[in-house]
Write an enzyme that holds these catalytic residues in place. Structure first.
Site, PDB file in Angstrom:
ATOM      1  N   ARG A  51       3.538  14.634  20.478  1.00  0.00           N
ATOM      2  CA  ARG A  51       3.148  14.605  18.843  1.00  0.00           C
ATOM      3  C   ARG A  51       3.918  13.445  17.798  1.00  0.00           C
ATOM      4  NH1 ARG A  51       2.576  19.152  19.163  1.00  0.00           N
ATOM      5  NH2 ARG A  51       3.216  19.122  21.260  1.00  0.00           N
ATOM      6  N   THR A  52       5.204  13.346  18.142  1.00  0.00           N
ATOM      7  CA  THR A  52       6.146  12.648  17.585  1.00  0.00           C
ATOM      8  C   THR A  52       5.494  11.081  17.671  1.00  0.00           C
ATOM      9  OG1 THR A  52       7.809  13.642  17.776  1.00  0.00           O
ATOM     10  CG2 THR A  52       8.423  11.838  17.030  1.00  0.00           C
ATOM     11  N   LYS A  80      14.790  -1.472  34.439  1.00  0.00           N
ATOM     12  CA  LYS A  80      15.604  -2.562  35.318  1.00  0.00           C
ATOM     13  C   LYS A  80      17.023  -2.700  34.730  1.00  0.00           C
ATOM     14  CE  LYS A  80      11.492  -5.244  34.999  1.00  0.00           C
ATOM     15  NZ  LYS A  80      10.687  -6.430  34.008  1.00  0.00           N
ATOM     16  N   ARG A 101      12.959   7.210  20.602  1.00  0.00           N
ATOM     17  CA  ARG A 101      13.349   8.527  21.113  1.00  0.00           C
ATOM     18  C   ARG A 101      13.893   8.148  22.242  1.00  0.00           C
ATOM     19  NH1 ARG A 101      10.000  14.063  21.536  1.00  0.00           N
ATOM     20  NH2 ARG A 101      10.692  13.982  19.237  1.00  0.00           N
ATOM     21  N   HIS A 129      17.084  14.416  14.779  1.00  0.00           N
ATOM     22  CA  HIS A 129      15.441  14.316  14.743  1.00  0.00           C
ATOM     23  C   HIS A 129      15.079  14.412  13.446  1.00  0.00           C
ATOM     24  CE1 HIS A 129      11.373  13.816  15.753  1.00  0.00           C
ATOM     25  NE2 HIS A 129      11.293  15.154  16.410  1.00  0.00           N
TER      26      HIS A 129
END
Lengths: 305, 138
Positions: A51-52, A80, A101, A129
């Site tokens: 959802r975010t 990498k 995130r 958040h």
């Protein structure tokens, strides 16, 4: 240039401004439909999220902008071994703003220290958040009409629940707010959050393990999920995951104008039978989150409409 | 006990008795080639007992480390046998690579090249927190 890494980065006046813009977008979305034409948002999600990420992307599209997306560390140069600093420098060359995130706490700050474009923290581990808190605040504003003189119950995982910590910080700045912190002993609000947000401002709070006992006094009930990904020990997760389940029976004791919120995803801490109760606000909260992210993108890109 | 006086160098005075070895390590004085004298449990009218470190070379001392470990110390700069400057130290507002974050969820746990930065969040309790994850510095 400004970033949003922590809800504490925003003053009360800036929060009010964002809420006013979000309300204006809700009232007249067409006015904003080309506001970010030609601008690009990069969404860098190094941890699973539905959802975010979708909310950020929907927000940018509804502002007429474009989105560059990296979903998951396995599909990016992080696999990498590229550092966050280098990733931020590279993305700065492609996009006008980025939302990140990351499972590690502080990763968006490292990005902001090395980026030449605004960085939005879209969740860093169990730490912060802030855009969820923006969604929470718009929900409270629209459902309750005020932030002051509210009794706010926070229930579930209050230790690792980053949305809980940010919401405590944000609401503790308003007069007459009282918190009821409902959690198992092992998942109580960390002492530093209580010390910084509550004790320094003399904000009244009580701690309890009993949801039913606390429910009748609440204006807002903010439920949270016990998050498997925050535990190093599976046994602890299994023991604590079903600590609180909100049911229609329990809600009978609550106020008629209670606002039930949840940052989602829900597992089983709110029974689906509660969804049809008019006091259930958690799906509206998702929608409000998109409008607040739109307002935030406009503010950080310094776009005036 | 005789210790030669310093012609050009630094004297860290008024160290709380017992702290000199900790400072010796944190200031990396073991890496110096010049004479370094550590005087432990010296008599002091003010403190009863104190430690002193004498360094026979002019160098930049990390005042943040001193302020964090022992905010009561004084730093005397000696040049041509004369005391030319007396510096007092304070609890630093921000420290880099003095404390190290032990939170396994912190970004510093995986990105080894990042500096470990701590900021003073409560001067009364001398609480420092990691700038990345806000974990309390130990």
């Amino acid at each position: 240039m400004k970033h949003l890494l922590d809800i504490k980065d925003l003053s009360v006046a800036e929060l009010d401004e964002l809420i006013a813009v979000a309300n204006d977008i809700i009232a007249d979305p067409r006015k904003y439909s080309e506001a970010c034409h030609g601008k690009k948002l990069a969404t860098l999600f190094f941890e699973p999220s539905t959802r975010t990420r979708l909310s950020f992307e929907a927000a940018m599209y509804e502002l007429g902008g474009n989105v560059l997306s990296v979903a998951g560390a396995n599909t990016s140069s992080a696999a990498k071994g590229e550092s966050i600093a280098d990733t931020a420098r590279v993305v700065s060359c492609y996009a006008d703003i980025m939302a990140m995130r990351h499972p590690k706490e502080g990763a968006p700050l490292v990005a902001a220290m090395n980026s030449s474009i605004p960085v939005i923290n879209a969740g860093d581990g169990g730490h912060n958040h802030p855009t969820q808190t923006l969604a929470d605040l718009l929900t409270i504003s629209r459902e309750k009409g005020r932030f002051d003189h509210l009794t706010v119950g926070l229930c579930g995982d209050l230790k690792f629940g980053r949305t809980v910590h940010s919401l405590i910080h944000a609401l503790s700045r308003y007069e007459g707010v009282k918190f009821v912190l409902i959690s198992p002993e092992e998942l109580k609000v960390p002492s530093y959050v209580k010390a910084e947000a509550l004790k320094t401002r003399n904000v009244p709070y009580e701690q309890t393990t009993d949801l039913s006992e606390a429910l009748p006094s609440l204006d807002i009930l903010y439920m949270t999920r016990v998050q498997r990904e925050r535990f190093f020990n599976e046994e602890d997760y299994l023991r604590l995951k079903d600590s609180y389940i909100l049911t229609p029976e329990k809600l009978k004791a609550a106020k008629a104008d209670l606002c039930v919120m949840h940052p989602l995803p829900r597992v089983n801490e709110i029974s689906v039978a509660v969804d049809s109760d008019p006091r259930a606000c958690y799906f509206k909260q998702v929608l409000y989150g998109k409008y607040m992210r739109m307002a935030l993108i406009l503010k950080l890109l310094e776009v005036k409409v | 006990m005789n210790i030669d006086s310093i012609h050009n160098g630094i004297v860290i005075d008024h160290i709380t008795a017992g702290n000199s070895m900790k400072l010796y390590q944190l200031l990396h004085l073991d890496r110096l080639d010049c004479p370094v004298a550590i005087i432990k449990n010296a008599q002091s009218r003010k403190m009863g007992r104190k430690d002193i470190i004498k360094i026979d070379a002019e160098l930049d001392i990390d005042l943040d480390v001193l302020g964090f470990v022992d905010p009561g110390v004084t730093v005397n700069v000696i040049r041509d046998d004369k005391l030319i400057e007396k510096r007092s130290v304070h609890l630093p507002a921000r420290m880099t690579n003095v404390l190290f974050c032990k939170n396994p969820r912190c970004i510093t746990s995986t990105e080894q090249e990042l500096p470990h930065i701590f900021v003073l969040t409560d001067a009364d309790t001398r609480t420092y927190r990691c700038v990345y994850c806000e974990t309390k510095g130990e």
